[in-house]
Design an enzyme around this catalytic site. Structure first.
Site, mmCIF file in Angstrom:
data_model
loop_
_atom_site.group_PDB
_atom_site.id
_atom_site.type_symbol
_atom_site.label_atom_id
_atom_site.label_comp_id
_atom_site.label_asym_id
_atom_site.label_seq_id
_atom_site.Cartn_x
_atom_site.Cartn_y
_atom_site.Cartn_z
ATOM 1 N N CYS A 113 0.809 -1.224 0.000
ATOM 2 C CA CYS A 113 0.000 0.000 0.000
ATOM 3 C C CYS A 113 0.844 1.277 0.000
ATOM 4 O O CYS A 113 0.301 2.365 -0.176
ATOM 5 C CB CYS A 113 -0.959 -0.008 1.182
ATOM 6 S SG CYS A 113 -2.036 -1.451 1.160
ATOM 7 N N HIS A 260 -3.179 6.861 3.014
ATOM 8 C CA HIS A 260 -3.655 5.614 2.392
ATOM 9 C C HIS A 260 -5.039 5.312 2.966
ATOM 10 O O HIS A 260 -5.244 5.335 4.175
ATOM 11 C CB HIS A 260 -2.687 4.468 2.692
ATOM 12 C CG HIS A 260 -3.271 3.131 2.389
ATOM 13 N ND1 HIS A 260 -3.906 2.864 1.190
ATOM 14 C CD2 HIS A 260 -3.362 1.991 3.116
ATOM 15 C CE1 HIS A 260 -4.345 1.621 1.209
ATOM 16 N NE2 HIS A 260 -4.033 1.061 2.360
ATOM 17 N N ASN A 290 -10.810 -0.192 0.325
ATOM 18 C CA ASN A 290 -9.348 -0.153 0.336
ATOM 19 C C ASN A 290 -8.864 -0.749 -0.984
ATOM 20 O O ASN A 290 -9.134 -1.911 -1.282
ATOM 21 C CB ASN A 290 -8.866 -0.977 1.538
ATOM 22 C CG ASN A 290 -7.359 -1.002 1.696
ATOM 23 O OD1 ASN A 290 -6.617 -0.867 0.729
ATOM 24 N ND2 ASN A 290 -6.903 -1.196 2.921
HETATM 25 C C1 LIG Z 1 -10.792 -6.088 9.828
HETATM 26 C C2 LIG Z 1 -11.276 -5.593 11.197
HETATM 27 C C3 LIG Z 1 -12.450 -4.670 10.980
HETATM 28 C C4 LIG Z 1 -11.721 -6.779 11.985
HETATM 29 O O1 LIG Z 1 -12.013 -6.355 13.313
HETATM 30 P P1 LIG Z 1 -11.379 -7.171 14.526
HETATM 31 O O2 LIG Z 1 -12.116 -6.800 15.733
HETATM 32 O O3 LIG Z 1 -9.904 -7.015 14.514
HETATM 33 O O4 LIG Z 1 -11.761 -8.599 14.055
HETATM 34 P P2 LIG Z 1 -11.186 -9.987 14.473
HETATM 35 O O5 LIG Z 1 -10.507 -10.572 13.260
HETATM 36 O O6 LIG Z 1 -10.425 -9.952 15.755
HETATM 37 O O7 LIG Z 1 -12.562 -10.685 14.705
HETATM 38 C C5 LIG Z 1 -13.494 -10.228 15.691
HETATM 39 C C6 LIG Z 1 -14.801 -10.898 15.378
HETATM 40 O O8 LIG Z 1 -15.365 -10.320 14.201
HETATM 41 C C7 LIG Z 1 -15.635 -11.348 13.277
HETATM 42 N N1 LIG Z 1 -15.450 -10.877 11.929
HETATM 43 C C8 LIG Z 1 -14.295 -10.644 11.275
HETATM 44 N N2 LIG Z 1 -14.559 -10.244 10.035
HETATM 45 C C9 LIG Z 1 -15.894 -10.218 9.906
HETATM 46 C C10 LIG Z 1 -16.764 -9.895 8.860
HETATM 47 N N3 LIG Z 1 -16.312 -9.531 7.663
HETATM 48 N N4 LIG Z 1 -18.084 -9.956 9.090
HETATM 49 C C11 LIG Z 1 -18.581 -10.333 10.253
HETATM 50 N N5 LIG Z 1 -17.806 -10.674 11.296
HETATM 51 C C12 LIG Z 1 -16.480 -10.610 11.111
HETATM 52 C C13 LIG Z 1 -14.647 -12.433 13.604
HETATM 53 O O9 LIG Z 1 -15.074 -13.683 13.128
HETATM 54 C C14 LIG Z 1 -14.629 -12.385 15.093
HETATM 55 O O10 LIG Z 1 -15.747 -13.038 15.616
HETATM 56 P P3 LIG Z 1 -15.557 -14.213 16.685
HETATM 57 O O11 LIG Z 1 -14.898 -13.533 17.855
HETATM 58 O O12 LIG Z 1 -16.956 -14.649 16.927
HETATM 59 O O13 LIG Z 1 -14.697 -15.221 16.022
HETATM 60 C C15 LIG Z 1 -10.152 -4.867 11.944
HETATM 61 O O14 LIG Z 1 -9.205 -5.783 12.404
HETATM 62 C C16 LIG Z 1 -9.435 -3.888 11.105
HETATM 63 O O15 LIG Z 1 -9.982 -2.923 10.681
HETATM 64 N N6 LIG Z 1 -8.125 -4.125 10.871
HETATM 65 C C17 LIG Z 1 -7.332 -3.333 9.993
HETATM 66 C C18 LIG Z 1 -7.596 -3.784 8.623
HETATM 67 C C19 LIG Z 1 -6.960 -2.934 7.584
HETATM 68 O O16 LIG Z 1 -7.098 -1.753 7.559
HETATM 69 N N7 LIG Z 1 -6.270 -3.604 6.674
HETATM 70 C C20 LIG Z 1 -5.701 -2.989 5.573
HETATM 71 C C21 LIG Z 1 -4.334 -2.521 5.863
HETATM 72 S S1 LIG Z 1 -3.600 -1.787 4.489
#
Ligand SMILES: CC(C)(COP(=O)(O)OP(=O)(O)OC[C@H]1O[C@@H](n2cnc3c(N)ncnc32)[C@H](O)[C@@H]1OP(=O)(O)O)[C@@H](O)C(=O)NCCC(=O)NCCS
Length: 333
Positions: A113, A260, A290
């Site tokens: 990115c 970004h 994104n």
């Molecule tokens: C992706 C993001 C929203 C997920 O949130 P999070 O709280 O970290 O999510 P986790 O992976 O720890 O999962 C938490 C819960 O949400 C659920 N979950 C994850 N993705 C999901 C989705 N798309 N829809 C529904 N539930 C979802 C998981 O299964 C988990 O549930 P569980 O506890 O019952 O298993 C968050 O991590 C985030 O924004 N990260 C940065 C991502 C980013 O910007 N990436 C690009 C970088 S360039």
């Protein structure tokens, strides 16, 4: 006095709009989860016969026209993508052929990115050295080809969109405009926080890819969402402060911050941490999701088109991506 400046910008976004409700048909998720955690409402998806190089062609043509140049005046083509046309050779070769630029130097970079920041830095250095006069930097992604709606893949799949953005860098020729600094960083100890294991040579066997990689999901992005979120907030905020310090500026000196477009929640955390006024931050993540490396040049082009960035504006670009990789570019437009 800067030695190089951005002469033109361009973008291409495929027309097909994919809402969160469309995404809900592809995987187990909800509009509520996506909006609350990422801020994304819509993204674009390219048609199946559009490769990264096809999106890039459109963005390149727009940027070259915006610069008041013709394609035959380009001396070096730099391309960044995580969705290349083919596994090898690099995507820049396929793009070069489509642009009809045989013989010039091309360079594929894999800075995820942060591709635009690294690409600008390389362009700036080549122009300073007098090696090349006009450098075209393009970032293009067809992330819709990399959607894995499984339980392990959906945390990143909800974010992804397609698009391309390009900039033409050329000599500043004594004007006040220019690239004031590019500050580049990486920390490979975080590489597995967001990565795709296969195909590869580090799989402990003699096959680059096999059926089990497909069945086990090793061909898909796997992301430790919290590590990426926290890394993005810390490194992009740090990149803002580092650029101010190196250039002897304060927040008030910056007219526009173009980050970004990773995730709206991440960008709001950066605004809170840096104290940067939100009205001076260009945001389009709600609209496009994104688009990995393409997010930044598209945002830069749109911020110019809507008049937020004007002639003379001091613009700070910051990016963070998997690797981890991050950095900034300070530009007097
Ligand atoms: C992706 C993001 C929203 C997920 O949130 P999070 O709280 O970290 O999510 P986790 O992976 O720890 O999962 C938490 C819960 O949400 C659920 N979950 C994850 N993705 C999901 C989705 N798309 N829809 C529904 N539930 C979802 C998981 O299964 C988990 O549930 P569980 O506890 O019952 O298993 C968050 O991590 C985030 O924004 N990260 C940065 C991502 C980013 O910007 N990436 C690009 C970088 S360039």
């Amino acid at each position: 006095m800067a030695c190089s400046r951005i002469l033109g910008t361009g973008k291409y976004l495929p027309p097909k709009v994919v809402t969160n409700f469309d995404v809900m048909k592809m995987m187990e998720t909800t509009d509520e989860f996506i909006v609350e955690r990422t801020g994304v409402r819509r993204r674009r998806h390219a048609e199946a016969d559009w490769a990264a190089s096809d999106l890039a062609v459109e963005a390149c043509k727009a940027a070259v026209a915006d610069a008041g140049l013709t394609l035959d005046q380009i001396d070096l083509l730099i391309m960044n993508t995580i969705t290349p046309d083919h596994a090898d050779p690099g995507c820049a070769f396929f793009l070069q052929a489509k642009l009809g630029l045989p013989g010039i130097a091309v360079l594929d970079i894999r800075q995820q990115c942060a591709g635009l920041i690294y690409g600008l830095s390389i362009a700036d250095h080549f122009i300073r050295a007098g090696t090349y006069r006009h450098v075209l930097v393009v970032c293009a992604e067809v992330l819709s080809t990399r959607i894995d709606g499984s339980y392990d893949g959906r945390n990143i799949a909800i974010l992804l969109g397609d698009g391309a953005g390009a900039v033409v860098v050329g000599p500043a020729d004594g004007t006040d405009k220019g690239i004031r600094s590019t500050l580049l960083h990486a920390d490979g100890s975080g590489a597995k926080a967001l990565y795709t294991a296969a195909p590869g040579s580090a799989l402990g066997r003699k096959e680059h890819i096999n059926k089990d990689d497909i069945d086990a999901g090793r061909i898909h992005f796997r992301m430790d969402g919290k590590a990426v979120f926290n890394g993005g907030v810390e490194k992009m905020s740090g990149a803002v402060f580092e650029s101010l310090r190196v250039n002897g500026l304060t927040l008030a000196d910056i007219d526009v911050l173009v980050p970004h477009q990773a995730n709206l929640r991440m960008l709001e955390a950066i605004v809170a941490r840096t104290g940067f006024p939100k009205e001076k931050v260009y945001l389009n993540v709600e609209e496009y999701g994104n688009i990995a490396s393409a997010s930044l040049p598209i945002a830069f082009d749109e911020a110019r088109a809507c008049g937020m960035i004007r002639d003379g504006s001091l613009v700070l670009l910051v990016a963070f991506g998997s690797g981890f990789v991050w950095g900034s570019a300070l530009i007097q437009q």
